[in-house]
Design an enzyme around this catalytic site. Structure first.
Site, mmCIF file in Angstrom:
data_model
loop_
_atom_site.group_PDB
_atom_site.id
_atom_site.type_symbol
_atom_site.label_atom_id
_atom_site.label_comp_id
_atom_site.label_asym_id
_atom_site.label_seq_id
_atom_site.Cartn_x
_atom_site.Cartn_y
_atom_site.Cartn_z
ATOM 1 N N GLY A 25 0.678 -1.364 -0.473
ATOM 2 C CA GLY A 25 0.025 0.104 0.338
ATOM 3 C C GLY A 25 0.797 0.804 0.150
ATOM 4 O O GLY A 25 0.473 2.417 -0.747
ATOM 5 N N ASP A 26 1.990 1.588 1.010
ATOM 6 C CA ASP A 26 2.568 2.490 0.359
ATOM 7 C C ASP A 26 2.881 2.278 -0.818
ATOM 8 O O ASP A 26 3.098 3.748 -1.592
ATOM 9 C CB ASP A 26 3.947 1.787 1.994
ATOM 10 N N ALA A 27 3.689 1.645 -1.280
ATOM 11 C CA ALA A 27 4.276 2.110 -2.976
ATOM 12 C C ALA A 27 3.419 2.261 -4.057
ATOM 13 O O ALA A 27 3.200 3.118 -5.043
ATOM 14 C CB ALA A 27 4.968 0.412 -3.552
#
Length: 131
Positions: A25-27
Protein backbone atom coordinates in the site's frame (compact mmCIF):
# COMPACT_ATOMS: atom_id res chain seq x y z
CA UNK A 1 5.29 -10.50 -17.16
CA UNK A 2 2.39 -12.73 -16.14
CA UNK A 3 2.31 -11.78 -12.45
CA UNK A 4 2.56 -8.01 -12.80
CA UNK A 5 -1.05 -7.12 -13.61
CA UNK A 6 -2.56 -10.29 -12.25
CA UNK A 7 -5.36 -9.63 -9.79
CA UNK A 8 -5.01 -11.51 -6.52
CA UNK A 9 -8.17 -13.18 -5.21
CA UNK A 10 -9.56 -11.30 -2.20
CA UNK A 11 -9.32 -14.41 -0.01
CA UNK A 12 -5.60 -14.71 -0.72
CA UNK A 13 -4.99 -10.99 -0.15
CA UNK A 14 -6.98 -11.11 3.12
CA UNK A 15 -4.73 -13.94 4.30
CA UNK A 16 -1.57 -11.83 3.96
CA UNK A 17 -0.18 -10.18 7.07
CA UNK A 18 -1.42 -6.61 7.48
CA UNK A 19 2.18 -5.38 7.54
CA UNK A 20 2.74 -7.05 4.14
CA UNK A 21 -0.39 -5.34 2.82
CA UNK A 22 0.95 -2.04 4.20
CA UNK A 23 4.25 -2.62 2.39
CA UNK A 24 2.38 -2.82 -0.93
CA UNK A 25 0.00 0.00 0.00
CA UNK A 26 2.84 2.39 0.73
CA UNK A 27 4.25 1.77 -2.76
CA UNK A 28 0.82 2.11 -4.40
CA UNK A 29 0.20 5.44 -2.67
CA UNK A 30 3.68 6.66 -3.54
CA UNK A 31 3.12 5.95 -7.22
CA UNK A 32 -0.32 7.62 -7.15
CA UNK A 33 1.09 10.75 -5.47
CA UNK A 34 4.13 10.93 -7.75
CA UNK A 35 2.00 10.61 -10.87
CA UNK A 36 -0.39 13.32 -9.65
CA UNK A 37 2.52 15.66 -8.90
CA UNK A 38 4.13 15.09 -12.30
CA UNK A 39 0.84 15.68 -14.08
CA UNK A 40 0.07 18.85 -12.08
CA UNK A 41 3.14 20.90 -13.00
CA UNK A 42 6.60 20.73 -14.53
CA UNK A 43 8.88 20.62 -11.50
CA UNK A 44 12.45 19.60 -10.85
CA UNK A 45 12.95 16.06 -9.50
CA UNK A 46 14.22 17.32 -6.14
CA UNK A 47 11.08 19.38 -5.62
CA UNK A 48 8.90 16.43 -6.69
CA UNK A 49 10.68 14.19 -4.18
CA UNK A 50 10.19 16.67 -1.34
CA UNK A 51 6.49 17.12 -2.09
CA UNK A 52 5.91 13.37 -2.43
CA UNK A 53 7.77 12.64 0.81
CA UNK A 54 5.52 15.07 2.70
CA UNK A 55 2.40 13.27 1.52
CA UNK A 56 3.67 9.70 1.68
CA UNK A 57 4.77 9.90 5.30
CA UNK A 58 3.14 8.65 8.48
CA UNK A 59 1.86 12.16 9.24
CA UNK A 60 0.58 12.69 5.69
CA UNK A 61 -1.05 9.27 5.56
CA UNK A 62 -2.73 9.78 8.94
CA UNK A 63 -4.25 13.02 7.61
CA UNK A 64 -5.36 11.32 4.42
CA UNK A 65 -6.87 8.48 6.44
CA UNK A 66 -8.95 10.98 8.41
CA UNK A 67 -10.53 12.18 5.16
CA UNK A 68 -11.00 8.69 3.67
CA UNK A 69 -12.23 6.84 6.76
CA UNK A 70 -15.86 7.87 6.28
CA UNK A 71 -15.85 6.12 2.89
CA UNK A 72 -14.58 2.74 4.17
CA UNK A 73 -16.59 -0.39 3.55
CA UNK A 74 -16.86 -2.95 6.36
CA UNK A 75 -14.12 -5.02 4.70
CA UNK A 76 -11.82 -2.01 4.42
CA UNK A 77 -12.48 -1.10 8.06
CA UNK A 78 -11.58 -4.64 9.12
CA UNK A 79 -8.33 -4.56 7.14
CA UNK A 80 -7.55 -1.10 8.54
CA UNK A 81 -7.98 -2.33 12.12
CA UNK A 82 -5.73 -5.32 11.49
CA UNK A 83 -3.04 -2.99 10.10
CA UNK A 84 -3.41 -0.40 12.82
CA UNK A 85 -3.13 -3.00 15.57
CA UNK A 86 -0.35 -5.09 13.99
CA UNK A 87 3.06 -5.43 15.59
CA UNK A 88 5.52 -3.44 13.54
CA UNK A 89 9.24 -4.10 13.31
CA UNK A 90 10.09 -0.43 12.89
CA UNK A 91 9.03 2.91 14.36
CA UNK A 92 8.52 6.27 12.70
CA UNK A 93 11.19 8.91 13.26
CA UNK A 94 8.94 11.86 12.46
CA UNK A 95 5.47 10.86 13.64
CA UNK A 96 3.72 9.91 16.84
CA UNK A 97 2.93 6.28 17.59
CA UNK A 98 -0.76 7.04 16.93
CA UNK A 99 0.00 8.59 13.52
CA UNK A 100 2.23 5.66 12.62
CA UNK A 101 -0.45 3.14 13.58
CA UNK A 102 -3.11 5.00 11.58
CA UNK A 103 -0.82 5.21 8.57
CA UNK A 104 0.00 1.49 8.71
CA UNK A 105 -3.70 0.64 8.85
CA UNK A 106 -4.43 2.92 5.90
CA UNK A 107 -1.52 1.48 3.93
CA UNK A 108 -2.87 -2.03 4.58
CA UNK A 109 -6.21 -1.02 3.03
CA UNK A 110 -4.43 0.48 0.01
CA UNK A 111 -2.29 -2.65 -0.37
CA UNK A 112 -5.35 -4.90 -0.27
CA UNK A 113 -7.10 -2.76 -2.88
CA UNK A 114 -4.04 -2.69 -5.11
CA UNK A 115 -3.47 -6.43 -5.01
CA UNK A 116 -7.14 -7.14 -5.73
CA UNK A 117 -7.14 -4.78 -8.71
CA UNK A 118 -9.34 -2.07 -7.20
CA UNK A 119 -7.28 0.83 -8.50
CA UNK A 120 -10.23 3.20 -8.98
CA UNK A 121 -11.13 2.66 -5.32
CA UNK A 122 -7.59 3.61 -4.31
CA UNK A 123 -7.94 6.85 -6.27
CA UNK A 124 -11.30 7.51 -4.59
CA UNK A 125 -9.83 7.09 -1.09
CA UNK A 126 -6.69 9.07 -1.86
CA UNK A 127 -8.66 12.02 -3.22
CA UNK A 128 -11.26 12.09 -0.42
CA UNK A 129 -11.58 15.46 1.24
CA UNK A 130 -12.43 16.39 4.80
CA UNK A 131 -16.04 17.42 5.17
Amino acid sequence: MGWFNEVMPAEKARALSPVTLAFVGDAAESLFVRERLVRSADRKPGELQKLAAEEVSAKGQAKRFAAAEKLFTEEERSIFLRGRNAKKATKSKHATVAEYNLSTGFEAVLGFLYLTGQHARIAQLLTAEDV
